[in-house]
Design a protein around this motif. Structure first.
Motif, PDB file in Angstrom:
ATOM      1  N   HIS A  37      -3.716  11.993  -0.182  1.00 18.74           N
ATOM      2  CA  HIS A  37      -2.269  12.145  -0.280  1.00 18.74           C
ATOM      3  C   HIS A  37      -1.606  11.161  -1.240  1.00 18.74           C
ATOM      4  O   HIS A  37      -2.034  10.006  -1.358  1.00 18.74           O
ATOM      5  N   PHE A  38      -0.523  11.634  -1.873  1.00 12.56           N
ATOM      6  CA  PHE A  38       0.428  10.796  -2.592  1.00 12.56           C
ATOM      7  C   PHE A  38       1.754  10.822  -1.831  1.00 12.56           C
ATOM      8  O   PHE A  38       2.171  11.869  -1.326  1.00 12.56           O
ATOM      9  N   LEU A  39       2.446   9.685  -1.781  1.00 12.71           N
ATOM     10  CA  LEU A  39       3.820   9.653  -1.283  1.00 12.71           C
ATOM     11  C   LEU A  39       4.648   8.795  -2.236  1.00 12.71           C
ATOM     12  O   LEU A  39       4.417   7.587  -2.359  1.00 12.71           O
ATOM     13  N   LEU A  40       5.582   9.434  -2.918  1.00  9.42           N
ATOM     14  CA  LEU A  40       6.440   8.760  -3.893  1.00  9.42           C
ATOM     15  C   LEU A  40       7.833   8.580  -3.312  1.00  9.42           C
ATOM     16  O   LEU A  40       8.416   9.519  -2.774  1.00  9.42           O
ATOM     17  N   ARG A  41       8.343   7.367  -3.402  1.00  6.79           N
ATOM     18  CA  ARG A  41       9.690   7.060  -2.929  1.00  6.79           C
ATOM     19  C   ARG A  41      10.297   5.980  -3.838  1.00  6.79           C
ATOM     20  O   ARG A  41       9.570   5.236  -4.499  1.00  6.79           O
ATOM     21  N   PRO A  42      11.633   5.854  -3.854  1.00  2.37           N
ATOM     22  CA  PRO A  42      12.262   4.812  -4.676  1.00  2.37           C
ATOM     23  C   PRO A  42      11.774   3.417  -4.300  1.00  2.37           C
ATOM     24  O   PRO A  42      11.166   3.201  -3.244  1.00  2.37           O
ATOM     25  N   ARG A  43      12.051   2.460  -5.167  1.00  7.36           N
ATOM     26  CA  ARG A  43      11.658   1.078  -4.939  1.00  7.36           C
ATOM     27  C   ARG A  43      12.252   0.541  -3.642  1.00  7.36           C
ATOM     28  O   ARG A  43      13.331   0.935  -3.219  1.00  7.36           O
ATOM     29  N   ARG A  44      11.516  -0.369  -3.006  1.00  3.71           N
ATOM     30  CA  ARG A  44      11.976  -1.086  -1.825  1.00  3.71           C
ATOM     31  C   ARG A  44      12.386  -0.137  -0.694  1.00  3.71           C
ATOM     32  O   ARG A  44      13.410  -0.300  -0.062  1.00  3.71           O
ATOM     33  N   PHE A  45      11.573   0.856  -0.448  1.00  7.10           N
ATOM     34  CA  PHE A  45      11.916   1.883   0.544  1.00  7.10           C
ATOM     35  C   PHE A  45      11.109   1.755   1.826  1.00  7.10           C
ATOM     36  O   PHE A  45      11.330   2.494   2.770  1.00  7.10           O
ATOM     37  N   GLY A  46      10.131   0.845   1.852  1.00  5.53           N
ATOM     38  CA  GLY A  46       9.301   0.673   3.041  1.00  5.53           C
ATOM     39  C   GLY A  46       7.893   1.213   2.900  1.00  5.53           C
ATOM     40  O   GLY A  46       7.155   1.298   3.886  1.00  5.53           O
ATOM     41  N   LYS A  47       7.491   1.546   1.671  1.00  6.53           N
ATOM     42  CA  LYS A  47       6.171   2.136   1.463  1.00  6.53           C
ATOM     43  C   LYS A  47       5.039   1.153   1.779  1.00  6.53           C
ATOM     44  O   LYS A  47       4.033   1.526   2.380  1.00  6.53           O
ATOM     45  N   SER A  48       5.220  -0.099   1.346  1.00  2.93           N
ATOM     46  CA  SER A  48       4.132  -1.072   1.518  1.00  2.93           C
ATOM     47  C   SER A  48       3.881  -1.383   2.994  1.00  2.93           C
ATOM     48  O   SER A  48       2.728  -1.589   3.411  1.00  2.93           O
ATOM     49  N   LEU A  49       4.940  -1.424   3.791  1.00  2.00           N
ATOM     50  CA  LEU A  49       4.754  -1.653   5.223  1.00  2.00           C
ATOM     51  C   LEU A  49       4.038  -0.470   5.866  1.00  2.00           C
ATOM     52  O   LEU A  49       3.180  -0.650   6.743  1.00  2.00           O
ATOM     53  N   PHE A  50       4.352   0.730   5.428  1.00  2.00           N
ATOM     54  CA  PHE A  50       3.689   1.914   5.977  1.00  2.00           C
ATOM     55  C   PHE A  50       2.207   1.915   5.618  1.00  2.00           C
ATOM     56  O   PHE A  50       1.345   2.211   6.460  1.00  2.00           O
ATOM     57  N   ILE A  51       1.897   1.554   4.386  1.00  8.29           N
ATOM     58  CA  ILE A  51       0.488   1.558   3.979  1.00  8.29           C
ATOM     59  C   ILE A  51      -0.275   0.456   4.710  1.00  8.29           C
ATOM     60  O   ILE A  51      -1.465   0.582   5.021  1.00  8.29           O
ATOM     61  N   SER A  52       0.428  -0.652   5.037  1.00  5.80           N
ATOM     62  CA  SER A  52      -0.184  -1.709   5.839  1.00  5.80           C
ATOM     63  C   SER A  52      -0.475  -1.213   7.253  1.00  5.80           C
ATOM     64  O   SER A  52      -1.513  -1.558   7.851  1.00  5.80           O
ATOM     65  N   ALA A  53       0.414  -0.387   7.804  1.00  4.00           N
ATOM     66  CA  ALA A  53       0.173   0.200   9.127  1.00  4.00           C
ATOM     67  C   ALA A  53      -1.089   1.058   9.111  1.00  4.00           C
ATOM     68  O   ALA A  53      -1.895   1.027  10.060  1.00  4.00           O
ATOM     69  N   LEU A  54      -1.274   1.816   8.041  1.00  2.80           N
ATOM     70  CA  LEU A  54      -2.487   2.629   7.920  1.00  2.80           C
ATOM     71  C   LEU A  54      -3.733   1.743   7.891  1.00  2.80           C
ATOM     72  O   LEU A  54      -4.753   2.054   8.517  1.00  2.80           O
ATOM     73  N   GLU A  55      -3.638   0.638   7.174  1.00  7.85           N
ATOM     74  CA  GLU A  55      -4.788  -0.267   7.080  1.00  7.85           C
ATOM     75  C   GLU A  55      -5.169  -0.810   8.453  1.00  7.85           C
ATOM     76  O   GLU A  55      -6.348  -0.779   8.841  1.00  7.85           O
ATOM     77  N   TYR A  56      -4.188  -1.285   9.214  1.00 11.58           N
ATOM     78  CA  TYR A  56      -4.499  -1.863  10.523  1.00 11.58           C
ATOM     79  C   TYR A  56      -4.921  -0.787  11.523  1.00 11.58           C
ATOM     80  O   TYR A  56      -5.710  -1.060  12.433  1.00 11.58           O
ATOM     81  N   TYR A  57      -4.421   0.417  11.373  1.00 11.27           N
ATOM     82  CA  TYR A  57      -4.780   1.487  12.303  1.00 11.27           C
ATOM     83  C   TYR A  57      -6.231   1.930  12.095  1.00 11.27           C
ATOM     84  O   TYR A  57      -6.973   2.140  13.066  1.00 11.27           O
TER      85      TYR A  57
END
Length: 562
Positions: A37-57
């Motif tokens: 999957h790709f997920l594109l969103r504007p800058r500073r939208f919370g993407k990095s925190l979401f990808i971190s959640a995937l890593e820990y999960y």
């Protein structure tokens, strides 16, 4: 309430008591939707925190911490069979210098090398595996070697900010962009190795985040397996905040400061809301980091809003993206900006990929603005999708850019200090003349080309451009009030306390209509303002002055009504 502004480590946010808006239900949704999957969103939208959640999960190394991290969250209470079952390779491509092909290559190669060796060390692969990666000279060779070492594993690959460096290169140097991303380029070769690893089963799952799809077309032949979720209705709110989520975050402030919760939510909505990524999505989305910035910088001692409603770091990020406005035909792009500021909307067919070898046209430019968050989808019509500026933050960015474009196109300088002083006189002394002097000076030096298309909307855009360079007022343009639309309202905003608020109605008199036309426009403006002053929403505004500003693009006259 601990606010995780600027934090992107999911474990830290959860285990150290920071407030968290639970987005973990989307983890299962991703699994149901496929593997890559790709997920594109504007800058500073919370993407990095979401990808971190995937890593820990998914990370097998965090299996012992799973309950401590996820037990109170949706996915912890409804886990999937794949939880804590992957070795996770994480890469991110921010912070790459883009001044030359050599520096881009060197930094990209270093990012890849560090990520691969950290992975091998973390999962206790033999020391010679790390040495083998280090011995390879190119990103392609490093990835090939790495996937050979991990051939018997099923990996989760997470790529954050895949396009961060490419956006900068594209804005500055199109030939360089095509060289590194196009056929034979090292970026394309890098993704070809990932595609091969998915075909062999080594990369079992993949999630990539970014802002724009500028590399997707260039990567297609080498990497055509990823599914772009960015414009899908079901993932409209995967990152960012919904209205209910923001209301919940604001509630403690409303209680502690005895604020009207509805007014507080309405103000935050005007500043940070307005993003929609599918025409049928049920609601618009707030920029998550902007909301968290507001919460983190709210003055709890005085119960006052932040003086700066936009973090300087975010403003800098978006300012850099403004460089992308120069892609393609700059004059055509300027016409789009002019249309946006003067009519409020533009229509285009949103592109899911860009092929710069075939050109870059109006629809492409508007699509790029949408991906960057400078415009957002409002609705669909037969002619295409309708886009508008989403919120007050983006309006500020536009008017700052528009000022720069006015100065560049007409070889003039509009000093910010003079504008700030003029607005201060308006706010403190009810004196509009310094602002009118600034406007008169700009009108006098604008080119004949700009004069030829002058009308009331262009005059209003010019005045707004001047006003937006002071933070004193909350500026509303053509706000609907009982089917009437005052041109400009300058309203007091926390934490600035001002003696005067203002209503300004603008009128443009054509020179060809002479004195009679001038007087007719003057009387029309006076009548309109007198009508506005009878509206309940206007009549109850304290400290309100009302003005008619009349011009023919050379003369400028002001009438005070109240």
């Amino acid at each position: 309430m601990k606010i995780p502004y600027g934090l992107s480590n999911f474990k830290k946010v959860i285990t150290e008591g920071f407030v968290y808006v639970d987005k973990t239900a989307y983890i299962a949704a991703l699994e149901d939707d496929g593997q890559y999957h790709f997920l594109l969103r504007p800058r500073r939208f919370g993407k990095s925190l979401f990808i971190s959640a995937l890593e820990y999960y998914y990370d097998v190394k965090h299996q012992a911490d799973f309950d401590a991290i996820f037990s109170k969250l949706h996915i912890g209470q409804h886990p999937t069979p794949t939880r804590s079952s992957y070795q996770v390779l994480f890469m991110e491509f921010s912070g790459i210098a883009t001044d030359s092909a050599e520096s881009v290559y060197r930094a990209f190669n270093t990012k890849v090398d560090v990520a691969l060796r950290n992975f091998l060390k973390r999962y206790e692969y033999p020391q010679q595996a790390q040495a083998g990666v280090a011995a390879m000279t190119s990103p392609y060779e490093k990835m090939e070697y790495f996937f050979g070492v991990t051939a018997n594993q099923k990996l989760l690959l997470l790529l954050d900010e895949y396009d961060h460096f490419a956006n900068s290169i594209l804005a500055e140097n199109m030939p360089l962009f095509k060289t590194i991303v196009g056929k034979g380029g090292f970026v394309r070769s890098f993704y070809e190795t990932i595609k091969a690893a998915t075909q062999r089963g080594t990369v079992d799952r993949l999630f990539i985040t970014g802002v724009t799809p500028i590399m997707l077309d260039s990567l297609t032949s080498g990497f055509n397996i990823g599914k772009n979720l960015s414009l899908q209705e079901d993932f409209n709110a995967a990152v960012g905040f919904t209205k209910d989520e923001v209301a919940g975050l604001l509630q403690p402030l409303a209680v502690d400061c005895d604020l009207d919760a509805a007014v507080l939510l309405n103000d935050v909505t005007r500043w940070y809301n307005g993003y929609r990524f599918h025409a049928d999505a049920p609601e618009t989305i707030y920029n998550a980091n902007m909301v968290l910035y507001f919460l983190d910088n709210f003055d709890t001692k005085r119960c006052a809003y932040p003086k700066k409603m936009l973090d300087a770091n975010i403003a800098s990020d978006y300012g850099k993206l403004m460089g992308l406005f120069g892609i393609g035909d700059r004059e055509d792009n300027y016409k789009v900006l002019d249309e946006l500021l003067n009519t409020g909307e533009v229509i285009a067919r949103q592109a899911e990929k860009f092929d710069f070898d075939k050109g870059f046209f109006r629809d492409d430019f508007i699509s790029l603005l949408a991906y960057m968050g400078f415009v957002s989808l409002q609705r669909e019509e037969l002619a295409g999708e309708v886009f508008a500026i989403p919120n007050h933050v983006m309006q500020e960015m536009y008017f700052q850019y528009f000022k720069a474009e006015l100065e560049r196109r007409n070889q003039i300088e509009i000093p910010n200090r003079g504008l700030a002083s003029a607005v201060a006189s308006l706010a403190a002394d009810d004196n509009i003349q310094p602002l009118m002097d600034e406007m008169q000076r700009v009108l006098q030096v604008l080119s004949n080309r700009d004069f030829m298309k002058m009308d009331e909307k262009h005059i209003k855009t010019l005045l707004l451009t001047l006003l937006y360079h002071s933070p004193v007022y909350f500026i509303q343009s053509e706000r609907e009030m009982n089917h009437r639309y005052p041109d400009i309202l300058l309203l007091e905003r926390s934490p600035y306390a001002v003696p005067h608020q203002h209503l300004i109605e603008l009128k443009y008199a054509k020179k060809s209509e002479g004195v009679k036309g001038w007087e007719a426009k003057r009387e029309e403006g006076i009548t309109q303002v007198q009508g506005y002053l009878q509206l309940p929403e206007i009549a109850t505004l304290p400290k309100l002055s009302a003005w008619v500003v009349l011009t023919d693009s050379e003369q400028l006259n002001v009438v005070k009504i109240q």
